[in-house]
Write an enzyme that holds these catalytic residues in place. Sequence first.
Site, PDB file in Angstrom:
ATOM      1  CE  LYS A  43      51.414  76.367  70.250  1.00  0.00           C
ATOM      2  NZ  LYS A  43      52.477  75.384  70.451  1.00  0.00           N
ATOM      3  CG  ASN A  67      54.290  72.537  76.744  1.00  0.00           C
ATOM      4  OD1 ASN A  67      53.785  72.285  75.644  1.00  0.00           O
ATOM      5  ND2 ASN A  67      55.581  72.751  76.909  1.00  0.00           N
ATOM      6  N   GLY A  70      50.499  70.246  71.954  1.00  0.00           N
ATOM      7  CA  GLY A  70      50.238  69.400  70.785  1.00  0.00           C
ATOM      8  C   GLY A  70      50.400  70.122  69.464  1.00  0.00           C
ATOM      9  CG  ASN A 121      59.448  73.398  67.018  1.00  0.00           C
ATOM     10  OD1 ASN A 121      60.233  72.503  67.361  1.00  0.00           O
ATOM     11  ND2 ASN A 121      58.364  73.684  67.709  1.00  0.00           N
ATOM     12  CB  CYS A 124      57.807  69.682  69.545  1.00  0.00           C
ATOM     13  SG  CYS A 124      56.474  69.327  70.710  1.00  0.00           S
ATOM     14  CE  LYS A 160      62.859  76.362  71.356  1.00  0.00           C
ATOM     15  NZ  LYS A 160      61.684  77.149  71.752  1.00  0.00           N
ATOM     16  CB  ILE A 186      67.465  73.308  74.792  1.00  0.00           C
ATOM     17  CG1 ILE A 186      67.106  73.718  76.219  1.00  0.00           C
ATOM     18  CG2 ILE A 186      68.930  73.014  74.633  1.00  0.00           C
ATOM     19  CD1 ILE A 186      67.408  72.673  77.299  1.00  0.00           C
ATOM     20  N   GLY A 213      61.275  75.720  82.223  1.00  0.00           N
ATOM     21  CA  GLY A 213      61.426  76.436  83.484  1.00  0.00           C
ATOM     22  C   GLY A 213      62.781  76.194  84.127  1.00  0.00           C
ATOM     23  N   GLY A 261      60.203  82.244  78.297  1.00  0.00           N
ATOM     24  CA  GLY A 261      58.878  81.652  78.137  1.00  0.00           C
ATOM     25  C   GLY A 261      58.200  81.430  79.469  1.00  0.00           C
TER      26      GLY A 261
HETATM   27  O1  RRO Z   1      52.909  72.801  71.054  1.00  0.00           O
HETATM   28  C1  RRO Z   1      53.576  72.155  71.894  1.00  0.00           C
HETATM   29  O2  RRO Z   1      53.064  71.268  72.603  1.00  0.00           O
HETATM   30  C2  RRO Z   1      55.008  72.380  72.054  1.00  0.00           C
HETATM   31  C3  RRO Z   1      55.890  72.614  71.005  1.00  0.00           C
HETATM   32 BR1  RRO Z   1      55.330  72.803  69.244  1.00  0.00          BR
HETATM   33  C4  RRO Z   1      57.292  72.706  71.261  1.00  0.00           C
HETATM   34  O3  RRO Z   1      58.137  72.885  70.369  1.00  0.00           O
HETATM   35  N1  RRO Z   1      57.700  72.571  72.554  1.00  0.00           N
HETATM   36  C5  RRO Z   1      56.850  72.391  73.564  1.00  0.00           C
HETATM   37  O4  RRO Z   1      57.296  72.278  74.729  1.00  0.00           O
HETATM   38  N2  RRO Z   1      55.497  72.289  73.315  1.00  0.00           N
END
Ligand code: RRO
Length: 300
Positions: A43, A67, A70, A121, A124, A160, A186, A213, A261
């Site tokens: 993570k 999702n 955060g 990362n 996000c 990423k 991606i 997904g 994932g």
């Molecule tokens: O933690 C997240 O909410 C999150 C992250 Br860091 C990310 O890079 N991509 C994502 O879909 N959720």
Amino acid sequence: MLKVNLCGVKMRNPTMLAAGVLGITASSLNRVYHYGAGAVVTKSFSLEPNMGYKNPTIVEVPYGLINAMGLSNPGVESFKKELYKIEDKIPVVASIYGSSPREFVKVALDVHDLVDMIELNISCPHAMKGYGATIGQDPQLTFKVVEAVKEACEVPVAVKLTPNVTDIKEIALKAEEAGCDAITLINSLGPAMKIDLKTGKPILSNKFGGLSGPAIKPIAIRCVYEVYDVVDVPLIGVGGITDYKDVVEFLYAGARATQIGSAIFYRGLEVFKKICDDLKAFMKREGFKNINEMVGLAHE
Ligand code: RRO
């Protein structure tokens, strides 16, 4: 037959656990490897602990999940304790984030001895301002973060990228120019949203989140295909993989490895072995001797 060498990291097959899924503890990362993944990605973690957003943080939609965890994580000091407990034989990628090149470098230097690769990362889609996609949507910021981490550590560095840009080739080229060793394509697509018809309100506490997904696979495939045409570094494809056919499609588009994932939500951890068994059978049927022969075939 399925072996892959990704920037010097030897993997037994081209499937990796994607960042953000079961990647917080050593025991879950060890477990995912024993279920068949070729490598595991943690993570995303940062210098300081981050509580993340309040529940609900995840909602299912047709053909995908939205999702907004955060960027929750216990911070690098705590994460290090987990990294020590990961079995030696497991190829481990540390997904890290920050809000400046300096912050990225600090986190990278804290863990680079404990992992096989670092994944930056910068993608996000629902991160706080200054984090996540706000970096990966800016070619100059992307360059600065990658360059700084590359200067600081020896371990291979993947970056990423977000699909939420006008031209992903431009960002990929900047990342390559800055010295990245691989590009992961991606992150989730967004910001996305779902409204509850009973309450009339957005379901996620953060309102917006990242869509992952099967719904996003055609966009991920296009991103890999486009970026493959302009860079030389290896690509890692991720977005909507649920079976071996999806992996083949990513390889043909130009990916050298893939990450999984959301499919764990649909199919359980068995998905890794199932994909690898089916991929092997496909390669035998089609006469492929190794994964490399399949990479980029859609371009010929
Ligand atoms: O933690 C997240 O909410 C999150 C992250 Br860091 C990310 O890079 N991509 C994502 O879909 N959720």
